[in-house]
Scaffold this motif. Sequence first.
Motif, PDB file in Angstrom:
ATOM      1  N   LYS A  61      22.925  32.382  32.211  1.00 52.76           N
ATOM      2  CA  LYS A  61      22.714  32.252  33.657  1.00 52.76           C
ATOM      3  C   LYS A  61      21.451  31.463  33.978  1.00 52.76           C
ATOM      4  N   VAL A  62      20.492  31.496  33.051  1.00 49.33           N
ATOM      5  CA  VAL A  62      19.213  30.819  33.224  1.00 49.33           C
ATOM      6  C   VAL A  62      18.939  30.000  31.970  1.00 49.33           C
ATOM      7  N   ARG A  63      18.439  28.793  32.155  1.00 51.28           N
ATOM      8  CA  ARG A  63      18.143  27.916  31.020  1.00 51.28           C
ATOM      9  C   ARG A  63      16.820  28.307  30.369  1.00 51.28           C
ATOM     10  N   PHE A  64      16.810  28.315  29.036  1.00 58.19           N
ATOM     11  CA  PHE A  64      15.594  28.592  28.289  1.00 58.19           C
ATOM     12  C   PHE A  64      14.604  27.447  28.475  1.00 58.19           C
ATOM     13  N   ASP A  65      13.353  27.764  28.690  1.00 63.02           N
ATOM     14  CA  ASP A  65      12.274  26.790  28.668  1.00 63.02           C
ATOM     15  C   ASP A  65      12.135  26.337  27.219  1.00 63.02           C
ATOM     16  N   PRO A  66      11.928  25.052  26.956  1.00 63.12           N
ATOM     17  CA  PRO A  66      11.832  24.582  25.564  1.00 63.12           C
ATOM     18  C   PRO A  66      10.758  25.292  24.739  1.00 63.12           C
ATOM     19  N   GLN A  67       9.586  25.535  25.321  1.00 67.70           N
ATOM     20  CA  GLN A  67       8.532  26.223  24.568  1.00 67.70           C
ATOM     21  C   GLN A  67       8.936  27.656  24.265  1.00 67.70           C
ATOM     22  N   LEU A  68       9.587  28.306  25.220  1.00 64.26           N
ATOM     23  CA  LEU A  68      10.058  29.673  25.013  1.00 64.26           C
ATOM     24  C   LEU A  68      11.095  29.707  23.892  1.00 64.26           C
ATOM     25  N   LEU A  69      11.985  28.735  23.898  1.00 60.71           N
ATOM     26  CA  LEU A  69      13.006  28.674  22.845  1.00 60.71           C
ATOM     27  C   LEU A  69      12.352  28.444  21.486  1.00 60.71           C
ATOM     28  N   ALA A  70      11.325  27.609  21.431  1.00 65.79           N
ATOM     29  CA  ALA A  70      10.600  27.383  20.177  1.00 65.79           C
ATOM     30  C   ALA A  70       9.938  28.675  19.701  1.00 65.79           C
ATOM     31  N   ASP A  71       9.364  29.437  20.635  1.00 63.78           N
ATOM     32  CA  ASP A  71       8.739  30.717  20.277  1.00 63.78           C
ATOM     33  C   ASP A  71       9.776  31.701  19.748  1.00 63.78           C
ATOM     34  N   ILE A  72      10.915  31.761  20.414  1.00 63.56           N
ATOM     35  CA  ILE A  72      11.988  32.663  19.986  1.00 63.56           C
ATOM     36  C   ILE A  72      12.479  32.264  18.591  1.00 63.56           C
ATOM     37  N   ALA A  73      12.651  30.969  18.368  1.00 63.04           N
ATOM     38  CA  ALA A  73      13.115  30.484  17.068  1.00 63.04           C
ATOM     39  C   ALA A  73      12.160  30.916  15.965  1.00 63.04           C
ATOM     40  N   LYS A  74      10.881  30.785  16.214  1.00 60.80           N
ATOM     41  CA  LYS A  74       9.879  31.171  15.213  1.00 60.80           C
ATOM     42  C   LYS A  74       9.968  32.666  14.913  1.00 60.80           C
ATOM     43  N   ILE A  75      10.081  33.476  15.955  1.00 57.40           N
ATOM     44  CA  ILE A  75      10.176  34.929  15.780  1.00 57.40           C
ATOM     45  C   ILE A  75      11.450  35.316  15.033  1.00 57.40           C
ATOM     46  N   LEU A  76      12.543  34.625  15.339  1.00 60.03           N
ATOM     47  CA  LEU A  76      13.832  34.958  14.726  1.00 60.03           C
ATOM     48  C   LEU A  76      14.063  34.254  13.388  1.00 60.03           C
ATOM     49  N   GLY A  77      13.100  33.426  12.971  1.00 56.97           N
ATOM     50  CA  GLY A  77      13.172  32.807  11.647  1.00 56.97           C
ATOM     51  C   GLY A  77      14.182  31.689  11.499  1.00 56.97           C
ATOM     52  N   VAL A  78      14.408  30.944  12.582  1.00 60.11           N
ATOM     53  CA  VAL A  78      15.319  29.801  12.535  1.00 60.11           C
ATOM     54  C   VAL A  78      14.655  28.623  13.242  1.00 60.11           C
ATOM     55  N   SER A  79      15.234  27.445  13.091  1.00 67.68           N
ATOM     56  CA  SER A  79      14.742  26.292  13.840  1.00 67.68           C
ATOM     57  C   SER A  79      15.316  26.345  15.248  1.00 67.68           C
ATOM     58  N   ALA A  80      14.668  25.698  16.186  1.00 66.67           N
ATOM     59  CA  ALA A  80      15.203  25.648  17.553  1.00 66.67           C
ATOM     60  C   ALA A  80      16.572  24.966  17.570  1.00 66.67           C
ATOM     61  N   ALA A  81      16.773  23.998  16.689  1.00 67.89           N
ATOM     62  CA  ALA A  81      18.061  23.305  16.617  1.00 67.89           C
ATOM     63  C   ALA A  81      19.200  24.249  16.241  1.00 67.89           C
TER      64      ALA A  81
END
Length: 89
Positions: A61-81
């Motif tokens: 419903k809401v688009r992820f902010d790119p920096q937020l997505l990068a932070d989430i990727a780091k926490i979840l152990g994957v690349s943003a891609a």
Amino acid sequence: MASKNNGFGQRPSQAAQSFSVDELVGRRVQQRRTALNIPIDELARTIGITPMQLEAFESGKVRFDPQLLADIAKILGVSAAWFFIRTDD
């Protein structure tokens, strides 16, 4: 009449047309978060947003902010891609 294509000579599949990129990314975030048994409130707190905001992101419903997505990727152990890779599950 010529058929529309995706610019690469192929038409998007029916599945590709069924949901947006925002929904794809959100679904992938949710899949990874749940696979790691991280509660939504814990991830939300870690990245500095509310669980309701994270739920809105995960539902597309809401688009992820790119920096937020990068932070989430780091926490979840994957690349943003990784969040943009479509799977059949």
